[in-house]
Design a protein around this motif. Structure first.
Motif, PDB file in Angstrom:
ATOM      1  N   THR A 113      -6.844 -19.717  43.618  1.00  0.00           N
ATOM      2  CA  THR A 113      -7.849 -20.643  43.086  1.00  0.00           C
ATOM      3  C   THR A 113      -8.971 -20.913  44.090  1.00  0.00           C
ATOM      4  OG1 THR A 113      -6.229 -21.714  41.663  1.00  0.00           O
ATOM      5  CG2 THR A 113      -8.214 -22.970  42.180  1.00  0.00           C
ATOM      6  N   ARG A 114      -8.650 -20.886  45.392  1.00  0.00           N
ATOM      7  CA  ARG A 114      -9.627 -21.216  46.423  1.00  0.00           C
ATOM      8  C   ARG A 114     -10.161 -19.976  47.141  1.00  0.00           C
ATOM      9  NH1 ARG A 114      -7.608 -23.614  50.511  1.00  0.00           N
ATOM     10  NH2 ARG A 114      -9.455 -24.862  51.062  1.00  0.00           N
ATOM     11  N   ALA A 115      -9.777 -18.783  46.666  1.00  0.00           N
ATOM     12  CA  ALA A 115     -10.125 -17.558  47.396  1.00  0.00           C
ATOM     13  C   ALA A 115     -11.576 -17.140  47.170  1.00  0.00           C
ATOM     14  CB  ALA A 115      -9.211 -16.423  46.972  1.00  0.00           C
ATOM     15  N   HIS A 116     -12.164 -16.585  48.231  1.00  0.00           N
ATOM     16  CA  HIS A 116     -13.477 -15.942  48.098  1.00  0.00           C
ATOM     17  C   HIS A 116     -13.321 -14.471  47.719  1.00  0.00           C
ATOM     18  CE1 HIS A 116     -14.444 -19.238  51.104  1.00  0.00           C
ATOM     19  NE2 HIS A 116     -15.256 -19.501  50.098  1.00  0.00           N
ATOM     20  N   LEU A 117     -12.239 -13.855  48.178  1.00  0.00           N
ATOM     21  CA  LEU A 117     -12.032 -12.423  47.924  1.00  0.00           C
ATOM     22  C   LEU A 117     -10.552 -12.175  47.713  1.00  0.00           C
ATOM     23  CD1 LEU A 117     -13.673  -9.403  49.671  1.00  0.00           C
ATOM     24  CD2 LEU A 117     -11.184  -9.483  49.544  1.00  0.00           C
ATOM     25  N   VAL A 118     -10.240 -11.332  46.727  1.00  0.00           N
ATOM     26  CA  VAL A 118      -8.865 -10.934  46.446  1.00  0.00           C
ATOM     27  C   VAL A 118      -8.767  -9.419  46.606  1.00  0.00           C
ATOM     28  CG1 VAL A 118      -7.061 -10.780  44.689  1.00  0.00           C
ATOM     29  CG2 VAL A 118      -8.441 -12.866  44.895  1.00  0.00           C
ATOM     30  N   LEU A 119      -7.801  -8.995  47.429  1.00  0.00           N
ATOM     31  CA  LEU A 119      -7.564  -7.561  47.648  1.00  0.00           C
ATOM     32  C   LEU A 119      -6.453  -7.105  46.714  1.00  0.00           C
ATOM     33  CD1 LEU A 119      -7.549  -6.557  51.437  1.00  0.00           C
ATOM     34  CD2 LEU A 119      -8.669  -5.389  49.559  1.00  0.00           C
ATOM     35  N   ASP A 120      -6.766  -6.161  45.841  1.00  0.00           N
ATOM     36  CA  ASP A 120      -5.783  -5.636  44.894  1.00  0.00           C
ATOM     37  C   ASP A 120      -5.046  -4.462  45.528  1.00  0.00           C
ATOM     38  OD1 ASP A 120      -4.368  -4.439  42.805  1.00  0.00           O
ATOM     39  OD2 ASP A 120      -6.172  -3.477  41.997  1.00  0.00           O
ATOM     40  N   GLY A 121      -3.872  -4.751  46.093  1.00  0.00           N
ATOM     41  CA  GLY A 121      -3.004  -3.706  46.626  1.00  0.00           C
ATOM     42  C   GLY A 121      -1.686  -3.680  45.884  1.00  0.00           C
ATOM     43  N   ILE A 122      -1.737  -3.900  44.575  1.00  0.00           N
ATOM     44  CA  ILE A 122      -0.508  -4.041  43.783  1.00  0.00           C
ATOM     45  C   ILE A 122       0.177  -2.697  43.582  1.00  0.00           C
ATOM     46  CG2 ILE A 122       0.471  -4.844  41.604  1.00  0.00           C
ATOM     47  CD1 ILE A 122      -2.016  -6.682  41.345  1.00  0.00           C
ATOM     48  N   THR A 123      -0.548  -1.733  43.034  1.00  0.00           N
ATOM     49  CA  THR A 123       0.024  -0.396  42.837  1.00  0.00           C
ATOM     50  C   THR A 123      -0.937   0.649  43.391  1.00  0.00           C
ATOM     51  OG1 THR A 123      -0.952  -0.124  40.632  1.00  0.00           O
ATOM     52  CG2 THR A 123       1.255  -1.093  40.748  1.00  0.00           C
ATOM     53  N   GLY A 124      -0.401   1.816  43.709  1.00  0.00           N
ATOM     54  CA  GLY A 124      -1.206   2.891  44.271  1.00  0.00           C
ATOM     55  C   GLY A 124      -1.516   3.961  43.259  1.00  0.00           C
ATOM     56  N   ILE A 125      -1.870   5.152  43.764  1.00  0.00           N
ATOM     57  CA  ILE A 125      -2.308   6.227  42.878  1.00  0.00           C
ATOM     58  C   ILE A 125      -1.169   6.796  42.043  1.00  0.00           C
ATOM     59  CG2 ILE A 125      -4.286   6.848  44.300  1.00  0.00           C
ATOM     60  CD1 ILE A 125      -2.672   9.151  45.448  1.00  0.00           C
ATOM     61  N   GLY A 126       0.056   6.492  42.409  1.00  0.00           N
ATOM     62  CA  GLY A 126       1.184   6.971  41.621  1.00  0.00           C
ATOM     63  C   GLY A 126       1.621   6.018  40.540  1.00  0.00           C
ATOM     64  N   GLY A 127       0.952   4.890  40.413  1.00  0.00           N
ATOM     65  CA  GLY A 127       1.338   3.899  39.418  1.00  0.00           C
ATOM     66  C   GLY A 127       1.131   4.409  37.995  1.00  0.00           C
ATOM     67  N   LYS A 128       2.083   4.097  37.116  1.00  0.00           N
ATOM     68  CA  LYS A 128       1.991   4.494  35.706  1.00  0.00           C
ATOM     69  C   LYS A 128       2.210   3.257  34.832  1.00  0.00           C
ATOM     70  CE  LYS A 128       1.530   8.916  36.550  1.00  0.00           C
ATOM     71  NZ  LYS A 128       0.260   9.629  36.266  1.00  0.00           N
ATOM     72  N   GLY A 129       1.463   3.157  33.752  1.00  0.00           N
ATOM     73  CA  GLY A 129       1.602   2.020  32.860  1.00  0.00           C
ATOM     74  C   GLY A 129       0.831   0.819  33.358  1.00  0.00           C
ATOM     75  N   GLY A 130       0.858  -0.235  32.570  1.00  0.00           N
ATOM     76  CA  GLY A 130       0.086  -1.427  32.889  1.00  0.00           C
ATOM     77  C   GLY A 130       0.780  -2.325  33.900  1.00  0.00           C
ATOM     78  N   LEU A 131       0.111  -3.410  34.232  1.00  0.00           N
ATOM     79  CA  LEU A 131       0.644  -4.371  35.189  1.00  0.00           C
ATOM     80  C   LEU A 131       1.843  -5.113  34.600  1.00  0.00           C
ATOM     81  CD1 LEU A 131      -2.674  -6.036  36.398  1.00  0.00           C
ATOM     82  CD2 LEU A 131      -1.355  -4.280  37.603  1.00  0.00           C
ATOM     83  N   ARG A 132       2.752  -5.503  35.485  1.00  0.00           N
ATOM     84  CA  ARG A 132       3.853  -6.367  35.071  1.00  0.00           C
ATOM     85  C   ARG A 132       3.340  -7.804  34.944  1.00  0.00           C
ATOM     86  NH1 ARG A 132       8.863  -3.951  38.768  1.00  0.00           N
ATOM     87  NH2 ARG A 132       8.860  -1.858  37.788  1.00  0.00           N
ATOM     88  N   PRO A 133       4.083  -8.640  34.177  1.00  0.00           N
ATOM     89  CA  PRO A 133       3.589  -9.999  33.902  1.00  0.00           C
ATOM     90  C   PRO A 133       3.194 -10.796  35.136  1.00  0.00           C
ATOM     91  CG  PRO A 133       5.441  -9.490  32.468  1.00  0.00           C
ATOM     92  CD  PRO A 133       5.316  -8.332  33.415  1.00  0.00           C
ATOM     93  N   ALA A 134       3.984 -10.709  36.211  1.00  0.00           N
ATOM     94  CA  ALA A 134       3.651 -11.489  37.412  1.00  0.00           C
ATOM     95  C   ALA A 134       2.300 -11.074  37.965  1.00  0.00           C
ATOM     96  CB  ALA A 134       4.735 -11.303  38.474  1.00  0.00           C
ATOM     97  N   ALA A 135       2.013  -9.768  37.941  1.00  0.00           N
ATOM     98  CA  ALA A 135       0.727  -9.278  38.447  1.00  0.00           C
ATOM     99  C   ALA A 135      -0.415  -9.661  37.513  1.00  0.00           C
ATOM    100  CB  ALA A 135       0.780  -7.763  38.622  1.00  0.00           C
ATOM    101  N   VAL A 136      -0.153  -9.677  36.211  1.00  0.00           N
ATOM    102  CA  VAL A 136      -1.185 -10.071  35.250  1.00  0.00           C
ATOM    103  C   VAL A 136      -1.629 -11.506  35.515  1.00  0.00           C
ATOM    104  CG1 VAL A 136      -1.658 -10.545  32.815  1.00  0.00           C
ATOM    105  CG2 VAL A 136      -0.423  -8.477  33.453  1.00  0.00           C
ATOM    106  N   SER A 137      -0.692 -12.397  35.762  1.00  0.00           N
ATOM    107  CA  SER A 137      -1.053 -13.805  35.997  1.00  0.00           C
ATOM    108  C   SER A 137      -1.879 -13.950  37.264  1.00  0.00           C
ATOM    109  CB  SER A 137       0.207 -14.669  36.076  1.00  0.00           C
ATOM    110  OG  SER A 137       0.983 -14.334  37.218  1.00  0.00           O
ATOM    111  N   LEU A 138      -1.602 -13.137  38.276  1.00  0.00           N
ATOM    112  CA  LEU A 138      -2.383 -13.203  39.510  1.00  0.00           C
ATOM    113  C   LEU A 138      -3.800 -12.673  39.289  1.00  0.00           C
ATOM    114  CD1 LEU A 138       0.364 -11.969  42.000  1.00  0.00           C
ATOM    115  CD2 LEU A 138      -0.459 -14.317  41.688  1.00  0.00           C
TER     116      LEU A 138
END
Length: 479
Positions: A113-138
């Motif tokens: 909520t207070r961030a100026h910048l968010v770094l998305d390092g959730i999944t890499g180039i091998g990721g398949k399918g959409g985000l999991r619910p916890a990642a979606v909320s973030l």
């Protein structure tokens, strides 16, 4: 030229390079480039609030090491550990040693909520399918906070190899990718989530091999543009035949002829019932009302725009396909194609469908073509043994020869979604075919100039605005 390489090629190149450099060197190169890009986005690092969304594996490691570098420069960095039991140990240790902290995903939204910048390092180039619910909320928390989102290598949730998006995915403002572009960063729908692209050189070039994707740039297009000399005549510059238009759609003929003439054709021979409308706009056009066989000498044909679906239209398409010069087939002409007849031609054929026309040719749903553009254009090229220019938010050009990189056009704009713009593209590209560019180059250069013309014309615009701006786009490329 921009090049795109698939996951398998990237991983093989990384493996070869890592065997030649000290352990961890590759990740540090990536982290240094990523931190520098974040600094550029922030403007001022000291005092900035940065949140690292760290998944498992090397992608999360890159993000954590970059976060450590930002913390050393005075940023307040918090890592949200989405896979705490598989977090990159070295990256996390570096972040904590630099003064950063780590929290559980449940605490992530409050921190974001207070961030100026968010770094998305959730999944890499091998990721398949959409985000999991916890990642979606973030991710949703980052959107609500209006923080700048920087994706590490590619937005999490997209397919690196194809550009497909099979579920929820991160929508980034900037994507910092390493070593080479991944196809998914250049092809929609994933490309629309990548934001501005920044390529960080980590030393992969000598090990990457042949690209799967190419994107022309100004210098590449300038080198391919035909250039008349003092000895040129209209035949040397290229005469293009255009079989288009009908009593109901004479405008298609005018637009296709406009595209051809503004793109430098030495002459245009028009065949069809739209001659009166064509001459009113372009009196230099050579108009005939007979068959294509009787039109006279041409170096290439364009057939299909506005023809309708009549016995005469089918005859016209058949006569053009019987010619021994390159043929571009668009619009109504595409509905009359037989793959075996196209494959049996002695001269090259270029097909220019939009997603709906491609779906009809493939027997797919339109939504499938739009979701799987790369697969669609490759399948069409193989089925017809022809070069295919698939129009859309990402325009792709595929050659039927195995191993030839697909080209992606970087100049498109949403303002091209206007009636008749495809007819202009057909004439423009047909002119380049007549100037003896091979179909892959003609399609790539045609799409590039077409998109650039629309950008220079600025919206709102009409198809004729695009045609009239082609000379300016040509000069812009050459300058």
């Amino acid at each position: 030229m921009r090049y795109g390489h698939g996951v398998e090629a990237v991983r093989a190149a990384e493996g070869e390079l890592m065997a030649r450099v000290p352990e961890g060197a590759l990740m540090q190169r990536a982290a240094a480039g990523l931190a520098a890009a974040c600094g550029d986005v922030l403007g001022r690092v000291y005092g900035a609030r940065v949140v690292v969304l760290a998944g498992s594996g090397s992608n999360g490691g890159d993000a954590l090491f970059a976060g450590a570098r930002l913390a050393k420069r005075g940023a307040a960095v918090t890592a949200v550990l989405l896979a705490s039991d598989r977090t990159h140990e070295g990256g996390l240790a570096a972040l904590l040693a630099a003064g950063g902290r780590a929290v559980h995903p449940a605490d992530g939204p409050a921190v974001i909520t207070r961030a100026h910048l968010v770094l998305d390092g959730i999944t890499g180039i091998g990721g398949k399918g959409g985000l999991r619910p916890a990642a979606v909320s973030l991710a949703e928390a980052a959107y609500e906070a209006r923080a700048a989102i920087v994706a590490v290598d590619l937005p999490s949730g997209v397919d690196a190899d194809t550009g497909e998006v099979r579920g929820a995915a991160v929508r980034a403002d900037v994507t910092v990718t390493f070593g080479t572009y991944k196809p998914g960063l250049l092809i929609d729908p994933a490309a629309g989530l990548a934001g501005a692209l920044r390529l960080v050189d980590i030393g992969l070039d000598p090990y990457l091999g042949a690209a799967e994707l190419e994107a022309l740039q100004h210098a590449d297009v300038a080198a391919l543009l035909p250039d008349p000399t003092g000895e040129s005549d209209k035949y040397a510059r290229g005469v293009v035949g255009i079989a288009a238009g009908s009593q109901r759609y004479p405008g298609a003929a005018v637009l296709a002829v406009s595209g051809a003439l503004r793109a430098g054709a030495g002459a245009v021979r028009y065949v069809g019932p739209g001659g009166e409308a064509v001459l009113a706009r372009h009196p230099e056009t050579l108009v005939s009302t007979g068959s294509p066989h009787e039109a006279g000498r041409v170096q290439a044909w364009v057939v299909g725009p506005g023809l309708g679906d009549t016995p005469q239209a089918r005859t016209t398409v058949g006569e053009v396909l019987d010619s021994d010069v390159p043929v571009l087939v668009d619009a109504d002409g595409l509905r009359m194609l037989d793959p075996e007849r196209v494959r049996g031609r002695t001269a090259p054929t270029l097909l220019t469908p939009h997603a709906g026309e491609a779906a009809a040719l493939l027997g797919w749903d339109r939504a499938d073509v739009e979701a799987r553009r790369l697969e669609a254009v490759r399948t069409l090229a193989a089925r017809f043994g022809a070069t295919v220019l698939l129009k859309g938010s990402t325009t792709l050009v595929a050659d039927p020869r195995d191993g030839t990189p697909v080209r992606v056009n970087p100049t498109g704009t949403a303002w091209l979604a206007t009636a008749g713009s495809g007819d202009v593209l057909s004439g423009l590209t047909g002119s380049l075919l007549a100037a003896r560019l091979d179909p892959r180059d003609a399609a790539s250069v045609g799409a590039y100039l077409h998109g650039l013309s629309a950008r220079l014309a600025e919206g709102p615009l009409s198809a004729l605005d695009v045609a009239d701006t082609i000379p300016a786009a040509w000069r812009n490329v050459r300058s």
